[in-house]
Design a protein around this motif. Structure first.
Motif, short mmCIF file in Angstrom:
data_model
loop_
_atom_site.label_atom_id
_atom_site.label_comp_id
_atom_site.label_asym_id
_atom_site.label_seq_id
_atom_site.Cartn_x
_atom_site.Cartn_y
_atom_site.Cartn_z
N ASN A 132 0.83 -1.28 0.07
CA ASN A 132 -0.05 -0.02 -0.13
C ASN A 132 0.84 1.31 -0.02
O ASN A 132 0.56 2.12 -0.82
N TYR B 257 -4.32 9.93 5.37
CA TYR B 257 -3.62 8.65 4.87
C TYR B 257 -2.94 7.94 6.02
O TYR B 257 -2.83 7.00 6.48
N ARG C 232 -3.37 4.61 8.38
CA ARG C 232 -2.37 3.40 8.20
C ARG C 232 -2.09 3.09 9.73
O ARG C 232 -1.66 1.86 9.96
N TRP D 145 -8.58 0.42 6.22
CA TRP D 145 -7.98 0.20 4.79
C TRP D 145 -8.82 0.87 3.80
O TRP D 145 -7.97 1.69 2.98
N THR D 146 -9.94 0.84 3.75
CA THR D 146 -10.93 1.56 2.80
C THR D 146 -10.55 3.19 2.83
O THR D 146 -10.51 3.76 1.80
N SER E 32 -7.71 3.82 1.02
CA SER E 32 -7.80 3.51 -0.10
C SER E 32 -8.58 4.41 -1.01
O SER E 32 -8.10 5.17 -1.98
N LEU F 298 -6.22 7.48 -1.57
CA LEU F 298 -5.30 7.24 -2.73
C LEU F 298 -6.28 7.66 -4.00
O LEU F 298 -5.48 8.15 -4.84
N ILE F 299 -7.42 7.13 -4.23
CA ILE F 299 -8.24 7.30 -5.32
C ILE F 299 -8.54 8.72 -5.53
O ILE F 299 -8.12 9.32 -6.70
#
Length: 158
Positions: free
Chosen positions: A82, A110, A114, A134-135, A138, A141-142
Motif C-alpha cells: 500500500n 492517509y 495506516r 484500509w478503505t 484506499s 489514494l483514489i
C-alpha cells in the motif's frame, strides 16, 4: 517559490507524510527481527539454524511458523502493498497543486488511517475494522490520483 521546495507548505506536508510512512514501513522490518529474537523462532531460511552468538542453541523448530512473528510479517507485507502507491499518488497530487488544507487532510488522513490499521492488526481486531481503515486509505489514494489525473488532462487541454 519552487514547487518542490520545503519552503512550499504543500510539498513540506507531503514530505512529512511520506517520511512517516517510510519510517513506519522500515520500522516493521525492525519489529519483525525483534519478534524473532523474542520468540527465538519464526525464522525462514535453513541457514538461520546455524549456531551463532544470536542463536546459540539452534533447533529445527525455529523454522516453524510462529504466529507472533507472522502477524508482524503480514502487517509489513500490507505496508509494502500500500505505501508505495501513497508515495507516488501523493507526489503526483502535490504536483497538481491542490489547496493546502485539502492536501493536509488527505495526506495526514492517509497516515492516520495506516497507523490505525497497524494498531488494529497488531492487536488482532476484527477484519471488519481493519477493512474499514484500509478503505479510508484506499479512498484517499483514489481521490489524490484522480485529482492529479484531472489536473494533468486539463493542463494538456489548456
Amino acid at each position: 517559490m519552487d514547487m518542490l521546495s520545503l519552503q512550499n507548505p504543500l510539498f513540506a506536508t507531503y514530505v512529512i507524510a511520506a517520511c512517516l510512512m517510510i519510517l513506519k514501513a522500515v520500522g516493521m522490518s525492525w519489529l519483525t527481527v525483534l519478534r524473532m529474537i523474542q520468540e527465538k523462532g519464526g525464522y525462514r531460511a535453513p541457514e538461520d539454524l546455524r549456531q551463532t552468538k544470536l542463536n546459540p542453541n539452534p533447533d529445527p523448530a525455529q523454522l516453524a511458523p510462529n504466529e507472533r512473528v507472522e502477524r508482524i510479517r503480514r502487517i509489513h507485507m500490507n505496508d509494502l502493498e500500500n505505501i508505495p502507491f501513497f508515495l507516488v499518488a501523493g507526489f503526483l497530487f502535490v504536483l497538481a497543486a491542490p489547496p493546502l488544507l485539502l492536501a493536509q487532510i488527505l495526506l495526514y488522513g492517509y497516515v492516520v488511517a495506516r497507523l490505525a490499521h497497524f494498531a488494529a492488526y497488531l492487536t488482532a481486531r476484527t477484519h471488519d475494522l481493519r477493512a474499514n481503515l484500509w478503505t479510508i486509505g484506499s479512498v484517499i489514494l483514489i481521490v489524490m490520483t484522480v485529482w492529479a489525473l484531472v489536473a494533468a488532462i486539463l493542463a494538456l487541454a489548456g
